[in-house]
Design an enzyme around this catalytic site. Structure first.
Site, PDB file in Angstrom:
ATOM      1  N   ASP A   1       0.879  -1.174   0.000  1.00  0.00           N
ATOM      2  CA  ASP A   1       0.000   0.000   0.000  1.00  0.00           C
ATOM      3  C   ASP A   1       0.912   1.219   0.000  1.00  0.00           C
ATOM      4  O   ASP A   1       2.132   1.101  -0.160  1.00  0.00           O
ATOM      5  CB  ASP A   1      -0.946  -0.032   1.215  1.00  0.00           C
ATOM      6  CG  ASP A   1      -2.273   0.652   0.918  1.00  0.00           C
ATOM      7  OD1 ASP A   1      -2.263   1.882   0.694  1.00  0.00           O
ATOM      8  OD2 ASP A   1      -3.311  -0.032   0.883  1.00  0.00           O
TER       9      ASP A   1
ATOM     10  N   HIS B   1      -3.225   3.967  -3.637  1.00  0.00           N
ATOM     11  CA  HIS B   1      -2.653   3.125  -2.586  1.00  0.00           C
ATOM     12  C   HIS B   1      -1.242   2.674  -2.937  1.00  0.00           C
ATOM     13  O   HIS B   1      -0.870   1.515  -2.772  1.00  0.00           O
ATOM     14  CB  HIS B   1      -3.547   1.918  -2.298  1.00  0.00           C
ATOM     15  CG  HIS B   1      -4.823   2.300  -1.618  1.00  0.00           C
ATOM     16  ND1 HIS B   1      -4.879   2.630  -0.279  1.00  0.00           N
ATOM     17  CD2 HIS B   1      -6.080   2.471  -2.086  1.00  0.00           C
ATOM     18  CE1 HIS B   1      -6.120   2.959   0.044  1.00  0.00           C
ATOM     19  NE2 HIS B   1      -6.868   2.881  -1.038  1.00  0.00           N
TER      20      HIS B   1
ATOM     21  N   GLU C   1     -10.186   3.790  -4.823  1.00  0.00           N
ATOM     22  CA  GLU C   1      -9.932   5.074  -4.194  1.00  0.00           C
ATOM     23  C   GLU C   1      -8.869   5.939  -4.881  1.00  0.00           C
ATOM     24  O   GLU C   1      -7.981   6.468  -4.233  1.00  0.00           O
ATOM     25  CB  GLU C   1      -9.558   4.870  -2.718  1.00  0.00           C
ATOM     26  CG  GLU C   1     -10.664   4.168  -1.941  1.00  0.00           C
ATOM     27  CD  GLU C   1     -10.391   4.106  -0.447  1.00  0.00           C
ATOM     28  OE1 GLU C   1     -11.308   4.427   0.314  1.00  0.00           O
ATOM     29  OE2 GLU C   1      -9.282   3.716  -0.047  1.00  0.00           O
TER      30      GLU C   1
END
Lengths: 588, 629
Positions: free
Chosen positions: A246, A300, A371
């Site tokens: 991440d 991420h 995201e």
């Protein structure tokens, strides 16, 4: 000499003579085991709850987790087994036998934990025959996990026949057998007890039954991951979705890209080497678990990718570690891949190549894809130059994202040499039913939905468009909730009661419980995940029409089972409720 | 080690083992002898592999910034940077002046030496405290053979002076203050710890241990200590408690020892042991063995008197007193059922009664029978044993919460005595008075200075002043901080022990554990909530009447599998509140960066001492101080 050794030895010495103050009686009416004090000789009582639970209930009921989906028949009389006198008959090719031998070792290992050196008297020898009909050793979404188990006692011998279409089905049968062997102790003998006759056929409702572990927010040791795999095996979960990287860190060592860990690992102890991976993959496979690796992108991403300029490849990412973080991402540290830099696809290609060498082909790979924070890309001159001429609207950035996804897919296919891999992505703006077909062809993509339970519309729309999906209901199956922000903790009942969208819909592959790692590491991840993930395991294996209340006693038994296998699982009720079945369940 | 030595050592070990086996064989027919060592043995996960460093940290504007290493000179580890960069890394933060040097020196643990300027009886205690100090230092070591490396020091001398060597029992009036002066003299470090009592001195050793850290960059790994430091410190509250419930789920003695290891690292000083409840009675009471015999979950899930005494001693060395609570008259059921068989009549009523929601707050029900005179005889014996087991007669906890009058009413109806009471609260009040009288007798007809009761209907007007004597009753106020309980009690002149459910109940947040009903105490209290609770400021309470604070962990949904993570680091956040009582900004409730940094260091410290403390945030945030706020 220290005190601990003394305690240990004395426990071993007094094992046989430990007399429990309680006994359990089976209530034939409701199938509950009732605790009674000072057992009298005349009453049919059982020296432990586990033995009572084994015997109690209808012949068509077994105290097994997850509950079998096929036919069950049994004769509820006890026979004693001596762990020293269990033998195996293995069938099939050499490779099959070798694999089965590993499963047998696993069986023995888990069997021996509860037993001491005490001698078992009056036992019958147990022979287990394992038969896998196919020699296929690959473990994929399509692996047939069916098994049948027949346990038969005659002529003072117990014979168990486990047959599966694949070795992985056989392995599940072994797991069920393990659960049917419970410790039986009295004053002078310690045996295992099992039922005199049992017949089970069983197979899962869903093919994809997963636990997500995140080793990027906080590192998880190989040992911790193994312990989770053990608990998964005990609960017949079959996919470890490994969110290995991440924006915070990149702990996966890649032979052709050593810079990733150099710039991205927390330190050199917190790295997974190719050797670690090899070990984990094998460890998981023996336990019927395949590892679905996720390399999240284009968001991420961050720490691990900072070496581009130095290597002459330009900025591989933008906004990495940028502050104030709230302007560039939803959680610090920020970072997103730089789609304006064509070199990222070369790097991704190398990355995918390494991964396909390190992990066996399970037919699936997870590319994350969640995201994307548009203000980050929108803040980069390089990216604004790249999209020059187009308006900086959401649509433009979605197109850019779609372009990234498409090029990543091509890089992946090129690296593995075919276009057969199913790519999993999280739901995002890109999977919006209005635009998804533009970016993500349904033949290639599986969508992992992480919307709340109330948002069934999205799932319906995706299914109607023909997408295969994996369900991770955010407000039921996110195991990190309850410890930050305004989120709530979902206890095992809520996890269990997460009815799958539509039973047997062929495009629903299964589901995942997700253990995001912000607030867990080696210290507490086990108790945060377990036994809750086991509740999801039954939902995915059995998908019962009943709710948690009906499974309570059996679930408590399974929690004790996990404890006895050395897993630190959380307590879910006072021990009194475990010992007094049904007494805590309702107002009455 | 030479070969001969090894052989000799093996011989000794073998002989010891043979003796041990003979001893154990001889012992096995009687009872497992609890062999508690005073020093908690840390288990190390494993020594780390030795790798060259990857990151270096630079102190910029009192904040450590992470950078990639260019070349291989002058890399600074995060631990070293943090110790030398602005913040103290001490937890709880000392209340007096602190000055810390900006340089560090390397040493190894064999160079540590104690010089005690202490007379008996405190001398013996101090030596044991020094042993556990040493273990704490050893627990930092990540590389076995580091001892071969050269160090900056020849000797690290710890000189401890205790003024009142006769004080070896912790009281509420005990001076727990200490001062540390650490300075280099030649190639030695001398750390002078001065305290009025042993209890101050052990806190000093704890603080000193926090000025020492492991630097894995120095010669591949070394211990380091600041080259100079002065600390003056004493607590704001004298009662800094942690309550553990061992009845809903059993916790082994070993797991309770770990709790105490954590408490001592946080200078918490009262272990409130809610040892029994209606679910189970795991405590073997020597004069009333029937209680555990009929109340324990299993023979293995009991506490033997010797184990309890050893645990109390284990605690005392760590500056902790043990207050045992056998809750009555409610929260008593399993364990109290043997009366009829022994001719004592029903000692408890409504035990395991259904529907439970009529007669108690959670299953199983049970309340002592206030009408049976034998109950008070049993209580007297029980109290005498509790006083003896805990060696504690300054503070006593009688429980006294959540009496369900419906349970008693049902019973009184059966015995036709219900008409005696117009208000059953009086029956409750009388029970309490009788029990307190028996406690007085059990204590050799001496008044116990502080008797704690949980807040309840009885601790409200008009019953409060009628039944509870403010000269020695302390009310543990557990209701939500917005409830009127606490201010009312203060207004009525009572001493209050604060355990507000909305901040200091560490068990909350795990949903309902029954199939039906509410999750009454959700949500979870994150460490920030625990830390930011400062009721004396928020409710404008007279601090003089605040007996202290206590965080509580009820065990319906926790046992020793996850005990550590449930407690730590949240109980540490609580500890700083009651030791240092830092300022609180009640408009923003924001927590300073320094607190995050120090607590993170402290969390790692707890982990190195073998506690499975919860992660505060992603490691990235620890490696990049201030960047996640």
């Amino acid at each position: 000499m220290n005190g601990h050794i003394i305690v240990f030895i004395s426990v071993a010495f007094t094992y046989c003579t430990t007399i429990n103050g309680w006994a359990w009686q089976c209530n034939a009416e409701n199938g509950y085991c009732t605790r009674i004090l000072s057992p009298s000789v005349d009453e049919p009582e059982h020296p432990s709850l586990a033995v009572c639970k084994l015997l109690c209930g209808q012949p068509s009921y077994l105290n097994v987790w997850p509950y079998p989906t096929g036919k069950i028949a049994s004769e509820k009389n006890l026979v004693m087994v001596d762990p020293q006198h269990i033998t195996f008959e293995l069938d099939g090719s050499t490779t099959t036998k070798n694999f089965l031998q590993e499963v047998v070792d696993y069986f023995q290992e888990n069997l021996s934990r509860d037993n001491s050196n005490c001698i078992c008297q009056d036992y019958y020898p147990l022979v287990v025959s394992l038969d896998a009909l196919s020699d296929d050793l690959s473990l994929t979404l399509d692996t047939d996990e069916f098994y049948s188990l027949k346990l038969n006692t005659s002529d003072k011998r117990i014979r168990v026949e486990i047959v599966g279409n694949t070795i992985f089905g056989v392995r599940h049968g072994i797991e069920t057998l393990l659960q049917l062997l419970v410790p039986y102790q009295n004053a002078d003998s310690a045996c295992l007890a099992t039922l005199k006759n049992v017949q089970v056929t069983d197979k899962p409702v869903y093919r994809h039954r997963a636990l997500l572990l995140d080793s990027a927010r906080n590192f998880l040791s190989v040992n911790t991951i193994k312990k989770n795999i053990n608990a998964m095996a005990a609960s017949k979960l079959n996919v470890l979705h490994w969110h290995v990287t991440d924006s915070q860190s990149f702990p996966l060592e890649l032979p052709s890209l050593p810079n990733m860990t150099k710039c991205g690992a927390y330190d050199k102890d917190r790295i997974y080497s190719p050797k670690d991976i090899e070990e984990l993959v094998t460890y998981a496979k023996i336990r019927g678990v395949r590892i679905l690796l996720e390399i999240d992108g284009p968001s991420h991403v961050g720490n691990g990718w900072q070496w581009g300029n130095e290597a002459g490849l330009g900025n591989l990412t933008v906004c990495t570690n940028q502050q104030p973080w709230r302007s560039f991402c939803i959680q610090p540290p920020c970072g997103q891949l730089n789609p304006a830099n064509p070199n990222i696809y070369k790097v991704l290609g190398q990355l995918y190549g390494d991964i396909s060498n390190m992990f066996p082909n399970i037919g699936m790979f997870h590319m994350g894809g969640d995201e994307v924070f548009i203000p980050c890309w929108n803040s980069s001159k390089e990216i604004l130059d790249y999209i020059k001429g187009k308006p900086t609207t959401e649509e433009t950035f979605l197109d850019l994202w779609g372009e990234f996804q498409n090029k990543s897919l091509r890089a992946y296919d090129a690296a593995v040499g075919n276009d057969k891999t199913s790519i999993v992505v999280w739901t995002s703006h890109l999977t919006d039913p209005n635009v998804i077909q533009k970016y993500l062809p349904k033949e290639r993509y599986i969508i992992q939905t992480w919307v709340p339970d109330t948002n069934q519309d999205l799932i319906t729309s995706l299914l109607n468009l023909g997408y295969k999906i994996i369900i991770s209901t955010k407000d039921k199956w996110y195991l990190d909730h309850g410890f930050w922000g305004s989120t709530l903790y979902y206890n095992w009942r809520t996890v269990y009661n997460n009815k799958m969208y539509s039973q047997y819909h062929k495009s629903i592959l299964g589901g995942e419980v997700c253990m995001w790692g912000e607030l867990v590491d080696d210290s507490n991840v086990e108790s945060r995940v377990w036994p809750r993930a086991a509740a999801a395991a039954e939902r995915l294996w059995t998908n019962p029409s009943t709710t948690a209340g009906a499974a309570e006693g059996r679930f408590f038994s399974h929690r004790e089972r996990l404890i006895s296998r050395g897993l630190k699982t959380e307590a879910v009720v006072p021990q009194w409720c475990v010992q007094n079945e049904g007494e805590c369940s309702s107002y009455l | 080690m030479k070969q001969g030595e090894l052989r000799r050592a093996l011989m000794v070990v073998t002989v010891l083992c043979i003796f041990l086996f003979i001893y154990l064989y001889w012992q096995q027919s009687t009872k497992i002898t609890p062999t508690l060592v005073y020093n908690y043995k840390h288990t190390y996960s494993s020594y780390k592999k030795s790798h060259p460093p990857q990151w270096t940290w630079e102190c910029i504007n009192q904040r450590c910034e992470r950078r990639s290493i260019k070349g291989d000179v002058g890399a600074v580890s995060l631990a070293t940077c943090s110790m030398l960069c602005g913040s103290t890394q001490l937890w709880p933060q000392p209340t007096g002046p602190v000055t810390l040097g900006s340089r560090a020196v390397t040493f190894n643990h064999k160079q540590l030496q104690l010089e005690s300027i202490v007379s008996p009886p405190a001398k013996a205690l101090l030596e044991k405290a020094y042993t556990s100090f040493n273990e704490n230092i050893v627990s930092l070591i990540e590389k076995k053979d580091y001892i071969k490396e050269k160090t900056d020091l020849k000797r690290f001398l710890i000189r401890v002076t205790i003024v009142h060597s006769d004080i070896v029992r912790l009281k509420t009036s005990t001076d727990e203050g200490y001062s540390i002066a650490l300075k280099p003299i030649g190639n030695e470090i001398i750390a002078n710890i001065t305290a009025q009592t042993y209890f101050g001195a052990r806190h000093g050793l704890e603080t000193l241990s926090q000025l020492i850290w492991w630097d894995d960059y120095a010669n591949g790994g070394m211990l380091k200590v600041l080259k100079g430091a002065t600390v003056q410190d004493s607590p704001v509250f004298s009662y800094r408690g942690l309550m553990i419930d061992t009845s809903r789920n059993f916790m082994s003695i070993e797991s309770l020892k770990k709790v105490m290891v954590g408490m001592s690292a946080n200078k918490l000083n009262v272990f409130h042991w809610h040892v029994t409840d209606s679910q189970s009675f795991p405590l073997i009471v020597p004069s009333v063995p029937q209680l555990a015999k009929t109340g324990a979950y299993s023979s293995g899930m009991t506490y033997a008197p010797e184990e309890v005494k050893a645990l109390v001693e284990f605690a005392r060395l760590r500056g902790i007193r043990v207050v045992m609570e056998v809750d009555t008259p409610a929260h008593a059921g399993n364990g109290w059922t043997w009366g009829p068989q022994e001719g004592l009549g029903e000692l408890a009523v409504c035990v395991n009664e259904r529907p439970w929601s009529m007669y108690c707050g959670e299953p199983p029900c049970g309340q002592l029978n206030p009408e049976n005179p034998n109950v008070y005889d049993v209580l007297e014996k029980l109290y005498k044993d509790l006083l003896d087991l805990s060696s504690e007669n300054e503070i006593f906890h009688i429980g006294g919460d959540e009496v369900n009058l419906e349970c008693w009413a049902q019973h009184l109806q059966k015995t036709n005595t219900l008409y005696n009471y117009t208000d059953l609260h009086d029956l409750w009040g009388e029970f309490t008075m009788k029990a307190l009288n028996r406690l007085y007798i059990a204590n050799g007809n001496k008044k116990i200075p502080y008797i704690i009761v949980w807040s309840s209907k009885l601790s409200k007007r008009p019953y409060l002043t009628k039944y509870l004597d403010k000269s020695n009753i302390v009310v543990q106020s557990w209701g939500a901080s917005q409830w009127p309980d606490t201010p009312d009690l203060i207004a009525d002149g009572y001493k209050v022990l604060i355990s507000h459910v909305d901040a200091w109940y560490l068990d909350c947040g795990f949903g309902r554990w029954r199939e039906t009903g509410d999750a009454t105490c959700d949500p979870y209290r994150p460490w920030q909530t625990v830390y930011n609770h400062r009721p004396w400021q928020q409710l404008h309470l007279n601090k003089k009447q605040i007996f202290g604070g206590e965080a509580a962990l009820w065990s319906e949904q926790v046992d020793e599998s996850s005990l550590d993570a449930r407690l730590w680091p949240r109980a540490a956040a609580f500890a700083e509140r009651v030791w240092s009582d830092p300022q609180l900004d009640t408009t923003t409730y924001s927590i300073q960066e320094d607190v995050y940094t120090r607590l993170n260091t402290h969390r790692d410290r707890l982990v190195s001492r073998g506690l499975g403390a919860e992660a505060l945030w992603p490691s990235w945030c620890a490696q990049n101080p201030g960047m996640c706020l």
